[in-house]
Design an enzyme around this catalytic site. Structure first.
Site, PDB file in Angstrom:
ATOM      1  N   SER A 147       0.838  -1.185   0.000  1.00  0.00           N
ATOM      2  CA  SER A 147       0.000   0.000   0.000  1.00  0.00           C
ATOM      3  C   SER A 147       0.884   1.250   0.000  1.00  0.00           C
ATOM      4  O   SER A 147       1.838   1.326  -0.774  1.00  0.00           O
ATOM      5  CB  SER A 147      -0.957  -0.041   1.195  1.00  0.00           C
ATOM      6  OG  SER A 147      -1.937   0.945   1.102  1.00  0.00           O
ATOM      7  N   ARG A 217     -12.384   6.192   8.992  1.00  0.00           N
ATOM      8  CA  ARG A 217     -11.928   4.813   8.926  1.00  0.00           C
ATOM      9  C   ARG A 217     -12.884   3.950   8.120  1.00  0.00           C
ATOM     10  O   ARG A 217     -12.462   3.074   7.360  1.00  0.00           O
ATOM     11  CB  ARG A 217     -11.774   4.240  10.335  1.00  0.00           C
ATOM     12  CG  ARG A 217     -11.344   2.792  10.385  1.00  0.00           C
ATOM     13  CD  ARG A 217      -9.997   2.580   9.710  1.00  0.00           C
ATOM     14  NE  ARG A 217      -9.489   1.234   9.932  1.00  0.00           N
ATOM     15  CZ  ARG A 217      -8.336   0.771   9.464  1.00  0.00           C
ATOM     16  NH1 ARG A 217      -7.569   1.569   8.752  1.00  0.00           N
ATOM     17  NH2 ARG A 217      -7.941  -0.455   9.717  1.00  0.00           N
ATOM     18  N   ASP A 319      -8.204  -5.343  -6.631  1.00  0.00           N
ATOM     19  CA  ASP A 319      -7.775  -4.153  -5.890  1.00  0.00           C
ATOM     20  C   ASP A 319      -8.082  -2.922  -6.734  1.00  0.00           C
ATOM     21  O   ASP A 319      -7.467  -2.700  -7.768  1.00  0.00           O
ATOM     22  CB  ASP A 319      -6.276  -4.248  -5.591  1.00  0.00           C
ATOM     23  CG  ASP A 319      -5.760  -3.092  -4.755  1.00  0.00           C
ATOM     24  OD1 ASP A 319      -6.546  -2.172  -4.443  1.00  0.00           O
ATOM     25  OD2 ASP A 319      -4.557  -3.099  -4.420  1.00  0.00           O
ATOM     26  N   HIS A 352      -7.962  -4.619  -1.946  1.00  0.00           N
ATOM     27  CA  HIS A 352      -6.658  -4.092  -1.526  1.00  0.00           C
ATOM     28  C   HIS A 352      -6.082  -4.850  -0.332  1.00  0.00           C
ATOM     29  O   HIS A 352      -4.866  -4.990  -0.206  1.00  0.00           O
ATOM     30  CB  HIS A 352      -6.801  -2.608  -1.187  1.00  0.00           C
ATOM     31  CG  HIS A 352      -5.511  -1.919  -0.901  1.00  0.00           C
ATOM     32  ND1 HIS A 352      -4.471  -1.868  -1.805  1.00  0.00           N
ATOM     33  CD2 HIS A 352      -5.083  -1.252   0.202  1.00  0.00           C
ATOM     34  CE1 HIS A 352      -3.461  -1.197  -1.277  1.00  0.00           C
ATOM     35  NE2 HIS A 352      -3.806  -0.811  -0.059  1.00  0.00           N
ATOM     36  N   ASP A 353      -6.943  -5.330   0.544  1.00  0.00           N
ATOM     37  CA  ASP A 353      -6.475  -6.035   1.735  1.00  0.00           C
ATOM     38  C   ASP A 353      -5.819  -7.381   1.424  1.00  0.00           C
ATOM     39  O   ASP A 353      -5.316  -8.036   2.344  1.00  0.00           O
ATOM     40  CB  ASP A 353      -7.638  -6.271   2.699  1.00  0.00           C
ATOM     41  CG  ASP A 353      -7.810  -5.120   3.680  1.00  0.00           C
ATOM     42  OD1 ASP A 353      -6.922  -4.250   3.727  1.00  0.00           O
ATOM     43  OD2 ASP A 353      -8.833  -5.098   4.390  1.00  0.00           O
TER      44      ASP A 353
END
Length: 403
Positions: A147, A217, A319, A352-353
């Site tokens: 990232s 968040r 992603d 993305h994770d």
């Protein structure tokens, strides 16, 4: 696995913005034994810390109950601490031991707050280089990170090309696209429009901007997931009977279900605000948004021209935060600079994770790259540059919000 955890003072530090602070302290962790040519620097992501692997007696008190890349770093793992001396340093501007907005300004005796200098990815890189100098580590076998930590990795090849042999930016790119810039801007506004933010001066016993930080968040968390992974994990299901709403609701809410996805986002936001600082979130997202590999150069290729090592760029098909096509553009820039580079594309629904939750996909190519460079047996290169509008690669960005 033995963990070395410490904080080092680098003395006065001048930031890229031109401002200085009298003392920059950097928190780091190190694993393994340094033999002179086996150092691997791991760069953490946006809200990560130096606690990349293993367990420590302070884990429960610093908010890091579990090391963030423990499936990748450790004895016998992809980044094998029996072979490599592995370091991870918390970046300036964060709130996990390194000097940042909530730290005390020695000149005033009060927290810096928003008087802390603006930080950049270049500042992170320079702080890491100075930390390594303090520790007696002149050269790195590799720099690895995911990232915005991957942007930190790329900056090492740009700023200190003679100090590192191999770089592995994972789920990263040379710069953010405009949609991600827009969403980060909304997240920051959620914080700065919270009445309890108080223009950044909320330290002490009074209220803190927890609602704003929680919303920021939640926006970020949605960016880290893919449409497919959200459908698989939550669907349109209602939350369980015991689930309680965390935010005020409109009068009509009682007629409609409190959905599983809402409950999940609320739960994660509640735990996040207990461990992270709102001002740090503002500073770190600004650093990520500002990053541009080509800054100061004619092109990405020119920025990388002095680096003569090897590179593994890794991306994930679902992603949409850092797309597979952006990763291919970075790999092409490296090749254009005559760097031996491979782009390893992982088929994944996790979004993305994926770089955090799929060690079985990340580990083998990373391990082989550290050992044998781009010739490693598990390192594969894409045959065709992926297209953003090809659903077999990165989903179209707006698809996350459309029917």
């Amino acid at each position: 696995m033995e963990v070395e955890r410490d904080t080092v003072s680098l003395g006065e530090f001048e930031f890229e913005c031109g401002r200085s602070i009298p003392e920059l302290e950097v928190a780091y962790e190190a694993y393994g034994e340094f033999t002179g040519d086996n150092a691997v620097l791991v760069c953490h992501a946006l809200t990560g810390s130096a606690h990349v692997a293993g367990r420590h007696p302070d884990d429960q008190t610093d908010g890091q109950a579990r090391a963030w890349w423990d499936d990748i770093v450790g004895p016998g793992k992809a980044v094998d601490t029996r072979e490599y001396y592995v370091l991870c340093a918390n970046v300036p501007g964060s709130c996990y031991g390194t000097t940042g907005p909530e730290s005390t300004n020695p000149e005033t005796g009060e927290p810096y707050g928003t008087d802390f200098p603006a930080v950049t990815v270049t500042d992170w890189t320079e702080a890491q280089r100075r930390l390594l100098d303090e520790l007696g580590i002149p050269h790195l076998h590799a720099v690895v990170g995911g990232s915005v930590g991957g942007m930190n990795v790329i900056e090492w090849a740009k700023q200190h090309p003679d100090h590192v042999e191999r770089i592995a930016p994972i789920a990263a790119a040379a710069r953010l696209d405009v949609q991600c810039l827009a969403m980060d801007a909304i997240a920051r506004r959620a914080i700065t429009t919270d009445d309890d933010w108080q223009r950044g001066d909320y330290y002490g016993d009074g209220p803190k901007p927890t609602d704003g930080l929680a919303l920021a968040r939640q926006i970020g968390h949605v960016m880290y997931l893919s449409k497919a992974s959200m459908e698989q994990k939550f669907g349109r299901r209602a939350a369980g009977r015991d689930a309680a709403r965390s935010f005020p609701t409109d009068p009509a809410a009682g007629f409609f279900p409190y959905r599983d996805v809402e409950s999940y986002l609320d739960y994660n936001a509640e735990s996040f605000v207990e461990r992270f600082d709102a001002n740090s979130y503002l500073y770190l997202t600004r650093a990520m948004d500002n990053y541009d590999l080509a800054a100061g150069f004619e092109s990405d290729e020119d920025a990388l021209a002095a680096f003569d090592g090897e590179a593994l760029v890794m991306s994930f098909t679902a992603d949409w935060h850092f797309t597979a096509s952006q990763a291919e553009e970075l790999a092409e820039a490296l090749r254009g600079a005559d760097v031996a580079a491979a782009h390893h594309l992982v088929e994944s629904d996790h979004g993305h994770d994926a770089f955090l939750v799929e060690p079985e996909s990340v580990g083998p190519p990373l391990s082989d790259f550290l050992a044998d460079g781009v010739e490693g047996t598990a390192v594969t290169d894409t045959d065709e540059p992926p297209e953003d509008d090809d659903p077999s690669f990165a989903p179209v960005h707006t698809s996350l919000f459309s029917d």
